[in-house]
Enzyme design. Structure first.
Site, mmCIF file in Angstrom:
data_model
loop_
_atom_site.group_PDB
_atom_site.id
_atom_site.type_symbol
_atom_site.label_atom_id
_atom_site.label_comp_id
_atom_site.label_asym_id
_atom_site.label_seq_id
_atom_site.Cartn_x
_atom_site.Cartn_y
_atom_site.Cartn_z
ATOM 1 N N THR A 16 -7.255 -12.485 6.862
ATOM 2 C CA THR A 16 -7.645 -13.355 7.985
ATOM 3 C C THR A 16 -7.146 -14.757 7.682
ATOM 4 O O THR A 16 -7.225 -15.211 6.530
ATOM 5 C CB THR A 16 -9.172 -13.399 8.211
ATOM 6 O OG1 THR A 16 -9.482 -14.556 9.017
ATOM 7 C CG2 THR A 16 -9.974 -13.510 6.934
ATOM 8 N N ILE A 17 -6.644 -15.439 8.701
ATOM 9 C CA ILE A 17 -6.155 -16.796 8.447
ATOM 10 C C ILE A 17 -7.297 -17.748 8.102
ATOM 11 O O ILE A 17 -7.065 -18.825 7.576
ATOM 12 C CB ILE A 17 -5.344 -17.359 9.635
ATOM 13 C CG1 ILE A 17 -6.217 -17.532 10.880
ATOM 14 C CG2 ILE A 17 -4.115 -16.518 9.915
ATOM 15 C CD1 ILE A 17 -5.589 -18.439 11.934
ATOM 16 N N ASP A 18 -8.538 -17.346 8.382
ATOM 17 C CA ASP A 18 -9.673 -18.270 8.218
ATOM 18 C C ASP A 18 -10.084 -18.521 6.767
ATOM 19 O O ASP A 18 -10.780 -19.487 6.486
ATOM 20 C CB ASP A 18 -10.897 -17.743 8.983
ATOM 21 C CG ASP A 18 -10.687 -17.744 10.484
ATOM 22 O OD1 ASP A 18 -9.728 -18.383 10.947
ATOM 23 O OD2 ASP A 18 -11.474 -17.087 11.189
ATOM 24 N N VAL A 32 0.855 -1.198 0.000
ATOM 25 C CA VAL A 32 0.000 0.000 0.000
ATOM 26 C C VAL A 32 0.890 1.246 0.000
ATOM 27 O O VAL A 32 0.715 2.172 -0.814
ATOM 28 C CB VAL A 32 -0.934 0.010 1.242
ATOM 29 C CG1 VAL A 32 -1.609 1.366 1.413
ATOM 30 C CG2 VAL A 32 -1.974 -1.095 1.138
ATOM 31 N N SER A 66 -14.280 -6.246 10.096
ATOM 32 C CA SER A 66 -13.670 -4.956 9.752
ATOM 33 C C SER A 66 -14.390 -4.314 8.562
ATOM 34 O O SER A 66 -14.590 -3.097 8.515
ATOM 35 C CB SER A 66 -12.192 -5.152 9.384
ATOM 36 O OG SER A 66 -11.555 -5.948 10.351
ATOM 37 N N LYS A 116 -7.185 -49.169 12.028
ATOM 38 C CA LYS A 116 -5.938 -48.421 12.180
ATOM 39 C C LYS A 116 -5.560 -48.352 13.648
ATOM 40 O O LYS A 116 -6.424 -48.237 14.513
ATOM 41 C CB LYS A 116 -6.108 -47.013 11.624
ATOM 42 C CG LYS A 116 -6.393 -47.011 10.142
ATOM 43 C CD LYS A 116 -6.401 -45.612 9.594
ATOM 44 C CE LYS A 116 -6.786 -45.640 8.125
ATOM 45 N NZ LYS A 116 -6.831 -44.331 7.521
ATOM 46 N N GLU A 132 -12.368 -25.081 15.567
ATOM 47 C CA GLU A 132 -12.732 -24.596 16.910
ATOM 48 C C GLU A 132 -14.186 -24.152 17.009
ATOM 49 O O GLU A 132 -14.780 -24.177 18.069
ATOM 50 C CB GLU A 132 -11.840 -23.414 17.311
ATOM 51 C CG GLU A 132 -12.051 -22.214 16.416
ATOM 52 C CD GLU A 132 -11.346 -20.961 16.876
ATOM 53 O OE1 GLU A 132 -10.872 -20.910 18.013
ATOM 54 O OE2 GLU A 132 -11.291 -20.022 16.073
ATOM 55 N N GLN A 153 -0.997 -20.603 15.315
ATOM 56 C CA GLN A 153 -1.430 -20.589 13.908
ATOM 57 C C GLN A 153 -1.445 -19.187 13.316
ATOM 58 O O GLN A 153 -1.508 -19.015 12.107
ATOM 59 C CB GLN A 153 -2.850 -21.166 13.783
ATOM 60 C CG GLN A 153 -2.953 -22.613 14.190
ATOM 61 C CD GLN A 153 -4.385 -23.038 14.437
ATOM 62 O OE1 GLN A 153 -5.085 -23.431 13.519
ATOM 63 N NE2 GLN A 153 -4.835 -22.955 15.677
ATOM 64 N N CYS A 174 -12.607 -3.137 17.632
ATOM 65 C CA CYS A 174 -13.006 -1.868 18.253
ATOM 66 C C CYS A 174 -14.530 -1.732 18.330
ATOM 67 O O CYS A 174 -15.205 -1.579 17.315
ATOM 68 C CB CYS A 174 -12.407 -0.720 17.428
ATOM 69 S SG CYS A 174 -12.888 0.907 17.989
#
Ligand code: F6P
Length: 326
Positions: A129-131, A26, A108, A217, A226, A258, A76
């Site tokens: 975002t890691i998601d 940016v 956000s 197994k 989660e 993570q 926030c």
């Protein structure tokens, strides 16, 4: 000269590896186009408190390889209120900032969208975002790094699971989405995955693990997102322990490791592309949009869509987990 002369940039919500690469892109793209740049610290809280710092090209040297975010981040509550957004507007006006790049997730973008319904200073979003759960983009910054971190961790757990003939329930992040669980499950050869997107019978673990002519197994890995409605890895392990007291069960919650670490090459390149595209979008008079990647092309997606629509997991990949774990 166009009407955009000075822009602000902030990171908001959960941090994600690659956010620094996006900030760098940016800043440098803005300077390339003759703009001034202000860094806004602590996400929207920094807008409300006028926590601004001028950024020049050297401000973003030596950050492309770093996790976290040099601008800090926050969630926030005040920006959710009209009063909070008014303060933000006044501060932006006073600092003569003509447009803002928001690097963050759907929470956000919800704030950014509200702001752009009320005020004329354009906001453009960069998905971070890691998601990987934002509609309208195949990719979000940080997902690739997080996925690789999970894969490395699960490979290690597999060693000990196999040595002790144990079943492991491994919890990964994804408050509302199973992308990390699904992809890491395939990449590590997990026996099963539990994700919020799959409900009902389809998720009958007993059936998946022990039914029919399945090879027996001695060790099993089950990846649990989660955000699962039936609880995380501990809850699932508890259920199993009660029904199968003979199985040796352990739980690992991977947690915030993570979210950290040096971004992968993919995250650095994509974050650079998206950060740069966000500045171009502002120069192009865009507002209330997210820049995304679809089929490796930059696209603009209105915040209204990115926030409201649900990005689903690829159902074929769920079948693949079943087939490959026989
Ligand atoms: O949105 C990213 C994410 O990492 C989620 O997967 C997780 O549920 C959440 O953030 C945790 O956030 P925090 O640690 O900031 O509460």
């Amino acid at each position: 000269m166009g009407k955009i002369k000075k822009i602000g940039v902030l990171t908001s919500g959960g941090d994600a590896p690659g956010m620094n690469a996006a900030i760098r892109a940016v800043v440098r793209t803005a300077i390339y186009h003759g703009l001034e740049v202000m860094g806004i610290r602590q996400g929207y809280a920094g807008l409300i408190n006028a926590d601004f710092i001028p950024l020049v090209s050297s401000s973003v040297s030596d950050i492309i390889q770093r996790g976290g975010t040099i601008l800090k981040t926050a969630r926030c509550e005040e920006f959710r209120t009209p009063e909070g957004r008014q303060k933000a507007y006044e501060n932006l006006k006073a600092a003569q900032i003509d447009g803002v790049v928001v690097i963050g997730g759907d929470g956000s973008f919800t704030g950014a969208r509200l702001f752009n319904e009320e005020y004329d200073i354009p906001f453009v979003g960069v998905p971070g975002t890691i998601d990987n759960d934002i509609y309208g983009t195949d990719y979000t910054i940080g997902y690739d790094t997080a996925l690789n971190t999970v894969v490395q961790a699960v490979d290690k757990i597999r060693d000990t699971a196999s040595a002790h003939d144990r079943m492991f329930f491994i919890e990964v992040m994804g408050a509302e989405a199973g992308f990390i669980a699904l992809f890491s499950g395939i990449a590590t050869g997990a026996e099963a995955i539990i994700i919020p997107e799959v409900k009902g019978e389809e998720r009958d673990l007993k059936k998946i693990l022990f039914d029919g002519n399945k090879r027996k197994k001695s060790s099993n890995l089950i990846i649990v997102a989660e955000g699962d409605e039936e609880g995380g890895a501990f809850a699932w392990a508890e259920k199993f322990k009660n029904e199968y007291p003979d199985i040796n069960i352990r739980v690992t919650v991977l947690g915030h490791l993570q979210r950290g670490g040096s971004p992968t090459a993919i995250d650095r390149v994509n974050a650079s592309r998206l950060g740069s595209a966000a500045v171009e979008a502002l120069l192009d008079d865009q507002k209330s949009v997210m820049v995304g990647l679809q089929n490796d092309e930059i696209v603009l997606v209105p915040f209204s869509k990115a926030i409201k629509l649900h990005k689903d997991v690829n159902r074929d990949l769920l079948t693949l987990v079943r087939i490959l774990s026989i």
